[in-house]
Design an enzyme around this catalytic site. Structure first.
Site, PDB file in Angstrom:
ATOM      1  N   ARG A  84      30.149  64.980  35.728  1.00 54.78           N
ATOM      2  CA  ARG A  84      29.962  66.361  36.042  1.00 54.78           C
ATOM      3  C   ARG A  84      30.784  67.066  34.985  1.00 54.78           C
ATOM      4  NH1 ARG A  84      31.226  67.753  42.061  1.00 54.78           N
ATOM      5  NH2 ARG A  84      33.204  67.223  41.110  1.00 54.78           N
TER       6      ARG A  84
ATOM      7  N   LYS B 280      32.478  47.744  43.880  1.00 55.67           N
ATOM      8  CA  LYS B 280      33.055  47.739  45.258  1.00 55.67           C
ATOM      9  C   LYS B 280      33.906  48.844  45.702  1.00 55.67           C
ATOM     10  CE  LYS B 280      37.166  45.503  46.366  1.00 55.67           C
ATOM     11  NZ  LYS B 280      38.493  46.119  46.007  1.00 55.67           N
TER      12      LYS B 280
ATOM     13  N   HIS C 281      35.273  41.898  40.716  1.00 55.88           N
ATOM     14  CA  HIS C 281      35.957  41.597  39.641  1.00 55.88           C
ATOM     15  C   HIS C 281      36.651  39.980  39.578  1.00 55.88           C
ATOM     16  CE1 HIS C 281      39.490  43.240  40.921  1.00 55.88           C
ATOM     17  NE2 HIS C 281      40.385  42.725  39.812  1.00 55.88           N
TER      18      HIS C 281
ATOM     19  N   LYS D 213      37.030  36.528  36.365  1.00 58.69           N
ATOM     20  CA  LYS D 213      38.326  36.263  35.996  1.00 58.69           C
ATOM     21  C   LYS D 213      38.113  34.541  35.624  1.00 58.69           C
ATOM     22  CE  LYS D 213      41.361  38.901  38.995  1.00 58.69           C
ATOM     23  NZ  LYS D 213      42.374  39.547  37.903  1.00 58.69           N
TER      24      LYS D 213
ATOM     25  N   GLU E 178      50.520  40.827  45.790  1.00 62.19           N
ATOM     26  CA  GLU E 178      50.767  41.979  44.864  1.00 62.19           C
ATOM     27  C   GLU E 178      52.040  42.381  44.944  1.00 62.19           C
ATOM     28  OE1 GLU E 178      47.090  44.273  43.653  1.00 62.19           O
ATOM     29  OE2 GLU E 178      47.020  44.225  45.632  1.00 62.19           O
TER      30      GLU E 178
ATOM     31  N   ASP F 282      39.904  46.061  51.451  1.00 69.63           N
ATOM     32  CA  ASP F 282      40.156  46.080  49.878  1.00 69.63           C
ATOM     33  C   ASP F 282      40.370  44.630  49.402  1.00 69.63           C
ATOM     34  OD1 ASP F 282      41.108  47.383  47.645  1.00 69.63           O
ATOM     35  OD2 ASP F 282      43.042  46.915  47.819  1.00 69.63           O
TER      36      ASP F 282
ATOM     37  N   HIS G 139      37.592  39.703  47.563  1.00 68.45           N
ATOM     38  CA  HIS G 139      38.234  38.692  46.590  1.00 68.45           C
ATOM     39  C   HIS G 139      38.522  37.562  47.540  1.00 68.45           C
ATOM     40  CE1 HIS G 139      38.175  42.252  44.227  1.00 68.45           C
ATOM     41  NE2 HIS G 139      39.257  42.554  44.477  1.00 68.45           N
TER      42      HIS G 139
ATOM     43  N   LYS H 214      50.337  43.969  49.857  1.00 66.98           N
ATOM     44  CA  LYS H 214      51.000  44.662  48.743  1.00 66.98           C
ATOM     45  C   LYS H 214      52.455  44.787  48.943  1.00 66.98           C
ATOM     46  CE  LYS H 214      47.105  47.193  47.271  1.00 66.98           C
ATOM     47  NZ  LYS H 214      46.798  47.014  45.918  1.00 66.98           N
TER      48      LYS H 214
HETATM   49  C1  BG6 Z   1      41.096  45.587  43.730  1.00 63.29           C
HETATM   50  C2  BG6 Z   1      41.893  46.329  44.684  1.00 63.29           C
HETATM   51  O1  BG6 Z   1      39.786  45.257  43.960  1.00 63.29           O
HETATM   52  O2  BG6 Z   1      41.901  44.547  43.210  1.00 63.29           O
HETATM   53  C3  BG6 Z   1      43.395  46.846  44.248  1.00 63.29           C
HETATM   54  O3  BG6 Z   1      41.137  47.523  45.115  1.00 63.29           O
HETATM   55  C4  BG6 Z   1      44.110  45.489  43.926  1.00 63.29           C
HETATM   56  O4  BG6 Z   1      43.959  47.190  45.571  1.00 63.29           O
HETATM   57  C5  BG6 Z   1      43.100  44.687  42.756  1.00 63.29           C
HETATM   58  O5  BG6 Z   1      45.233  45.903  43.190  1.00 63.29           O
HETATM   59  C6  BG6 Z   1      43.848  43.625  42.416  1.00 63.29           C
HETATM   60  O6  BG6 Z   1      43.030  43.080  41.058  1.00 63.29           O
HETATM   61  P1  BG6 Z   1      43.947  42.089  40.176  1.00 63.29           P
HETATM   62  O7  BG6 Z   1      42.811  41.919  39.132  1.00 63.29           O
HETATM   63  O8  BG6 Z   1      44.797  42.998  39.616  1.00 63.29           O
HETATM   64  O9  BG6 Z   1      44.243  41.153  40.958  1.00 63.29           O
END
Ligand code: BG6
Length: 527
Positions: free
Chosen positions: A77, A186, A216, A220, A254, A273, A278, A378
């Site tokens: 935008r 996502k 994603h 990996k 994490e 999330d 994942h 987290k």
């Molecule tokens: C994302 C989440 O999809 O994946 C994040 O929204 C998370 O909260 C992240 O930190 C983790 O990805 P990676 O590749 O760092 O393990």
């Protein structure tokens, strides 16, 4: 599915990493380069575009994996000219490109392929102008009508952008006019109902074969290797089942908190999330049957079957088999850190979970009776993603009189960091007595292949440009995953939150999470 890549051109241009050639990299297949195409990046000024998408494109370009007739049309935008947007991309790459410093020649050529188009996502006329710009690019840059739309927008804008693309016919794959694909980021919906609705809206415009839903984790390197490990080796598959496997643990830990994403996370929580996507994706790859062929639909068919076999949770199951947590203040990496409720843009009385652990059952012939323990959080002590397959005890404990009895076999696949695979087995301690201990056989990517892995976004974007959807989630797969998670979310809403915060930042989560395997006589693996 693409195989390991190595370009002849790229290999020649890159400085040699070592004086000694690595024999494990000899004979890798040469690359397939995507068709001439335009990469249309919606939400090009946002965080995701800057941190992930543009650096991935630059790296692909730098590695000679993109065609000469390639253009990035950035769409957002804010007002920019092509030149001012290129400056912004350059600053983003200086921070986020995987390989630093930037290669001046590669950057100059890549920059020349970036254009900017201002667009208010709800403005009809703007899409007509977008179509004209794309046609002009086809003529000027030879992109041949092939278009990959990447929706790095707010989730709430996806439906509108897709609808508008359909309204002006930018989705049409007219014979000979090139292919049209769309990548959707996502989160894909926030429960079963919204995900189904979103699939329906996207499906009104694009055929399923044109839609690439990103998770994603599937890009990996180590996750892709899971398939190679399982189906490229003969010796593991025969023991990959309820006869030999005691249980499976999958951890996505994490150490970071919610950083600057408080507002987003308040709406999401750990279950939406990470677990819905994942963690469940990792579960499907561990539990799936061998696909009939190594191609997108065969693979995804098998993954969907696993998700369907996961037992759905009743409210009573949710109480017994799922634990949620939220971090309070604590210490991570020897630094004091705030609790979740003190994070920016977070409600001081927030009931959002930052940790979830679950015991799942995959109720099929292969896995009946084998628990799958999943956990994510987290502000845990470290960043570590791992899949651990714990095998059963030997049937007859021949060495029970040994001074220390060995643990049962374990196979741990470290997804990140220290990517690798560890196999634990029993060995005799050297000496005159009969002392038996557990030892580890450890494969690490870094020291074996001596080469950096591509970022997941590089892999996934290249796959989408090549038309390979193996590592993207299909509509039915997303819906099945929501079918598992939605009853949990609903049961939680009905129950009300536990007494949050219930774990200190820097700890391994709430105490109740330890009870989950402990009730079955097991424990979480120390990572
Ligand atoms: C994302 C989440 O999809 O994946 C994040 O929204 C998370 O909260 C992240 O930190 C983790 O990805 P990676 O590749 O760092 O393990």
């Amino acid at each position: 599915m693409r195989e390991l890549r190595e370009t002849r051109r790229g290999a020649r241009r890159r400085p040699p990493r070592s004086r000694f050639p690595n024999p494990l990299r000899e004979g890798l297949r040469l690359e397939r380069v995507p068709d001439p195409s335009a990469f249309v990046l919606f939400g090009a000024t946002g965080d995701l575009a800057h941190r992930k998408v543009l650096p991935a494109l630059y790296q692909l370009w730098r590695s000679n994996l993109l065609p000469q007739e390639f253009t990035v049309l950035a769409v957002a935008r804010r007002p920019y000219s092509d030149a001012t947007f290129r400056d912004e991309v350059r600053s983003a790459l200086e921070r986020f490109a995987r390989v630093q410093p930037l290669d001046a020649t590669a950057w100059a050529a890549f920059a020349g392929r970036i254009c900017y188009q201002q667009l208010d996502f709800s403005d009809d006329a703007g899409y007509d102008a977008l179509g004209e710009r794309l046609d002009a690019l086809d003529r000027e840059r030879g992109t041949q009508g092939n278009r990959l739309y990447y929706l790095a927008t707010q989730p709430s804008q996806v439906t509108e952008v897709v609808r508008q693309l359909g309204r002006v016919g930018l989705d049409h794959e007219v014979h000979g006019a090139g292919w049209r694909r769309v990548i959707v980021e996502k989160p894909f919906g926030r429960d079963l109902e919204s995900a189904t609705r979103l699939n329906r809206e996207v499906g009104k415009v694009f055929r399923e074969s044109q839609v690439y839903r990103i998770d994603h984790y599937l890009g990996k390197e180590t996750v892709r290797n899971l398939l190679v490990f399982r189906f490229g080796n003969g010796i593991f598959e025969p023991i990959w089942n309820r006869r030999y496997v005691d249980h499976v643990q999958i951890t996505v830990a994490e150490s970071i908190g919610v950083e600057s994403r408080g507002a987003f996370y308040e709406e999401t929580g750990a279950i939406r999330d990470i677990l819905q996507n994942h963690l469940l994706q990792l579960l499907t790859l561990v539990a799936m049957e061998p696909p009939a062929a190594f191609e997108a639909n065969s693979l995804r068919d098998e993954k969907v079957k696993v998700l369907r076999a996961v037992t759905r949770f009743s409210p009573e199951d949710v109480r017994r088999l799922i634990v949620r947590g939220q971090y309070g203040p604590g210490w991570v990496d020897a630094q004091p850190v705030a609790g979740y409720r003190e994070e920016p843009e977070v409600d001081p009385l927030s009931e959002t979970e930052t940790y979830v652990a679950a015991r799942l059952a995959v109720d099929d012939w292969r896995w009946g009776g084998v628990p799958f323990y999943l956990r994510t959080g987290k502000r845990l002590p470290k960043r570590a993603t791992e899949i651990a397959v714990q095998f059963k005890e030997v049937p007859h404990r021949l060495f029970r009189d040994s001074s220390s009895e060995p643990d049962p076999n374990l196979l741990a696949m470290r997804i990140q960091p220290d990517e690798g695979i560890l196999l634990r087995f029993a060995a005799k301690v050297p000496g005159l007595g009969l002392d038996v201990r557990s030892v580890n056989m450890d494969f690490t990517y870094g020291s074996t292949f001596v080469v950096g892995s591509p970022d997941a976004y590089e892999t996934l974007i290249l796959d989408a440009l090549l038309g390979d959807a193996s590592l993207f989630t299909r509509a039915d797969e997303v819906e099945e995953a929501w079918g598992i998670v939605t009853p949990i979310i609903e049961a939680w809403a009905a129950m009300g939150a536990p007494d949050f915060p219930n774990y200190a930042a820097g700890s391994w989560g709430p105490e109740a999470a330890d009870d989950l395997p402990a009730r079955d006589g097991r424990r979480w693996r120390r990572i």
